[in-house]
Write a protein that holds these residues in place. Structure first.
Motif, PDB file in Angstrom:
ATOM      1  N   ALA A   6     -48.636 -20.109  11.163  1.00 12.57           N
ATOM      2  CA  ALA A   6     -47.982 -19.427  10.061  1.00 12.57           C
ATOM      3  C   ALA A   6     -47.618 -20.246   8.910  1.00 12.57           C
ATOM      4  CB  ALA A   6     -46.593 -18.568  10.835  1.00 12.57           C
ATOM      5  N   ARG A   7     -47.247 -21.312   8.971  1.00 16.12           N
ATOM      6  CA  ARG A   7     -46.841 -22.123   7.971  1.00 16.12           C
ATOM      7  C   ARG A   7     -48.178 -22.451   7.130  1.00 16.12           C
ATOM      8  NH1 ARG A   7     -43.247 -25.955   6.421  1.00 16.12           N
ATOM      9  NH2 ARG A   7     -44.061 -27.787   5.208  1.00 16.12           N
ATOM     10  N   GLU A   8     -49.378 -22.565   7.712  1.00 15.64           N
ATOM     11  CA  GLU A   8     -50.594 -22.813   6.952  1.00 15.64           C
ATOM     12  C   GLU A   8     -50.932 -21.421   6.245  1.00 15.64           C
ATOM     13  OE1 GLU A   8     -53.831 -24.296   5.167  1.00 15.64           O
ATOM     14  OE2 GLU A   8     -52.184 -25.409   6.254  1.00 15.64           O
ATOM     15  N   ARG A   9     -50.772 -20.504   6.844  1.00 17.15           N
ATOM     16  CA  ARG A   9     -51.204 -19.179   6.130  1.00 17.15           C
ATOM     17  C   ARG A   9     -50.103 -18.908   4.934  1.00 17.15           C
ATOM     18  NH1 ARG A   9     -52.360 -14.635  10.761  1.00 17.15           N
ATOM     19  NH2 ARG A   9     -52.816 -13.542   8.892  1.00 17.15           N
ATOM     20  N   ILE A  10     -49.016 -19.107   5.027  1.00 12.14           N
ATOM     21  CA  ILE A  10     -47.962 -18.991   3.927  1.00 12.14           C
ATOM     22  C   ILE A  10     -48.223 -20.046   2.897  1.00 12.14           C
ATOM     23  CG2 ILE A  10     -45.676 -19.393   3.213  1.00 12.14           C
ATOM     24  CD1 ILE A  10     -44.843 -18.479   6.367  1.00 12.14           C
ATOM     25  N   LEU A  11     -48.399 -21.134   3.178  1.00 15.33           N
ATOM     26  CA  LEU A  11     -48.815 -22.252   2.113  1.00 15.33           C
ATOM     27  C   LEU A  11     -50.274 -21.924   1.407  1.00 15.33           C
ATOM     28  CD1 LEU A  11     -47.362 -25.556   3.698  1.00 15.33           C
ATOM     29  CD2 LEU A  11     -46.530 -24.113   2.145  1.00 15.33           C
ATOM     30  N   SER A  12     -51.043 -21.592   2.290  1.00 15.29           N
ATOM     31  CA  SER A  12     -52.470 -21.102   1.476  1.00 15.29           C
ATOM     32  C   SER A  12     -52.390 -19.953   0.544  1.00 15.29           C
ATOM     33  CB  SER A  12     -53.649 -20.823   2.621  1.00 15.29           C
ATOM     34  OG  SER A  12     -53.828 -22.180   3.273  1.00 15.29           O
ATOM     35  N   ALA A  13     -51.424 -18.956   1.024  1.00 14.90           N
ATOM     36  CA  ALA A  13     -51.388 -17.679   0.238  1.00 14.90           C
ATOM     37  C   ALA A  13     -50.152 -18.261  -0.994  1.00 14.90           C
ATOM     38  CB  ALA A  13     -50.644 -16.839   1.066  1.00 14.90           C
ATOM     39  N   ALA A  14     -49.634 -18.823  -0.860  1.00 17.84           N
ATOM     40  CA  ALA A  14     -48.569 -19.347  -1.770  1.00 17.84           C
ATOM     41  C   ALA A  14     -49.452 -20.065  -2.957  1.00 17.84           C
ATOM     42  CB  ALA A  14     -47.345 -20.207  -1.461  1.00 17.84           C
ATOM     43  N   GLU A  16     -52.573 -20.074  -3.603  1.00 14.20           N
ATOM     44  CA  GLU A  16     -53.390 -19.345  -4.401  1.00 14.20           C
ATOM     45  C   GLU A  16     -52.841 -18.181  -5.270  1.00 14.20           C
ATOM     46  OE1 GLU A  16     -55.810 -15.980  -5.540  1.00 14.20           O
ATOM     47  OE2 GLU A  16     -54.300 -15.616  -4.051  1.00 14.20           O
ATOM     48  N   LEU A  17     -51.772 -17.679  -4.840  1.00 14.48           N
ATOM     49  CA  LEU A  17     -50.915 -16.883  -5.803  1.00 14.48           C
ATOM     50  C   LEU A  17     -50.358 -17.274  -6.935  1.00 14.48           C
ATOM     51  CD1 LEU A  17     -49.271 -14.355  -2.905  1.00 14.48           C
ATOM     52  CD2 LEU A  17     -51.067 -13.825  -4.713  1.00 14.48           C
ATOM     53  N   TYR A  18     -49.445 -18.609  -6.584  1.00 18.74           N
ATOM     54  CA  TYR A  18     -48.963 -19.433  -7.516  1.00 18.74           C
ATOM     55  C   TYR A  18     -49.983 -19.762  -8.587  1.00 18.74           C
ATOM     56  CZ  TYR A  18     -44.723 -19.613  -4.474  1.00 18.74           C
ATOM     57  OH  TYR A  18     -43.581 -19.405  -3.684  1.00 18.74           O
ATOM     58  N   VAL A  26     -44.529 -14.459  -8.614  1.00 18.17           N
ATOM     59  CA  VAL A  26     -44.679 -14.027  -7.174  1.00 18.17           C
ATOM     60  C   VAL A  26     -43.398 -13.994  -6.316  1.00 18.17           C
ATOM     61  CG1 VAL A  26     -46.069 -14.642  -4.928  1.00 18.17           C
ATOM     62  CG2 VAL A  26     -47.066 -14.990  -7.461  1.00 18.17           C
ATOM     63  N   GLY A  27     -43.223 -12.796  -5.811  1.00 12.71           N
ATOM     64  CA  GLY A  27     -42.001 -12.708  -5.088  1.00 12.71           C
ATOM     65  C   GLY A  27     -42.409 -12.821  -3.582  1.00 12.71           C
ATOM     66  N   MET A  28     -41.176 -12.984  -2.767  1.00 14.93           N
ATOM     67  CA  MET A  28     -41.285 -13.356  -1.446  1.00 14.93           C
ATOM     68  C   MET A  28     -42.058 -11.980  -0.596  1.00 14.93           C
ATOM     69  SD  MET A  28     -40.248 -16.452  -1.081  1.00 14.93           S
ATOM     70  CE  MET A  28     -39.292 -17.046   0.438  1.00 14.93           C
ATOM     71  N   ASP A  29     -41.883 -10.942  -0.932  1.00 14.94           N
ATOM     72  CA  ASP A  29     -42.478  -9.863  -0.233  1.00 14.94           C
ATOM     73  C   ASP A  29     -44.157  -9.750  -0.540  1.00 14.94           C
ATOM     74  OD1 ASP A  29     -42.125  -7.862   1.306  1.00 14.94           O
ATOM     75  OD2 ASP A  29     -42.837  -6.340  -0.492  1.00 14.94           O
TER      76      ASP A  29
END
Length: 188
Positions: A6-14, A16-18, A26-29
């Protein structure tokens, strides 16, 4: 899904998005949705957005250091060539399809004025780069002041390439670096 997954998925998505949209945009939702985790899971791993930004910047710092030191190592043993390899690394980075500037400069521009933790992370990253440049300069026998000058050229090239969408900023910075190095390095 494990906590590490979960941590890896969140950081990878963040990451890319950031990098694509900006930190503030980029909001939390949106991040939760892109990562495919629940909002509860997201907040249990990262209680605040600053925690995610800090973790993303830590990843970017590691990637930057590994890429840069790899390019310098691949340049061989000649100190001048190793120093100029920094600008070759920048040129390759600037040519990437997804290049949108330095994540640290972007973070500082968006958040540095209001978030002292982010500002400190960015300053530490930039100080680390300056220290690395100082080590490369020392190997040439040039005065230490050259490191600050060459660092400014690299930083300016990053900003210029991002704003102008022109990877030639690295080529121009390299040419200027060559002049500075040749003027500073003692000749036998």
């Amino acid at each position: 899904m494990t906590e590490d997954d979960a941590r890896e998925r969140i950081l990878s998505a963040a990451e890319e998005l950031y990098y694509r949209k900006g930190y503030a945009a980029v909001g939390m939702d949106e991040l939760r949705s892109a990562a495919g985790v629940s909002l509860r899971r997201l907040y249990s791993l990262f209680p605040a957005k600053t925690d995610i930004v800090a973790a993303v910047l830590a990843r970017k710092h590691s990637q930057w250091e590994a890429g840069l030191s790899g390019a310098v190592a691949d340049a061989g043993d000649d100190p001048r060539t190793r120093l100029l390899a920094v600008y070759g690394y920048l040129e390759n980075w600037f040519c990437a399809d997804d290049f949108r500037g330095c994540a640290f400069i972007n973070a500082f521009g968006e958040l540095g004025g209001t978030n002292s933790e982010v500002a400190a992370i960015v300053r530490a990253h930039k100080a680390s780069f300056q220290q690395y440049m100082a080590e490369l300069v020392a190997a040439t026998g040039a005065p230490g002041a050259l490191a600050a000058q060459l660092s400014i050229l690299a930083e300016g090239a990053q900003s210029t390439a991002a704003i102008s969408a022109d990877p030639d900023a690295a080529v121009h910075a390299r040419r200027a670096a060559e002049v500075l190095i040749d003027a500073a390095v003692p000749h036998p």
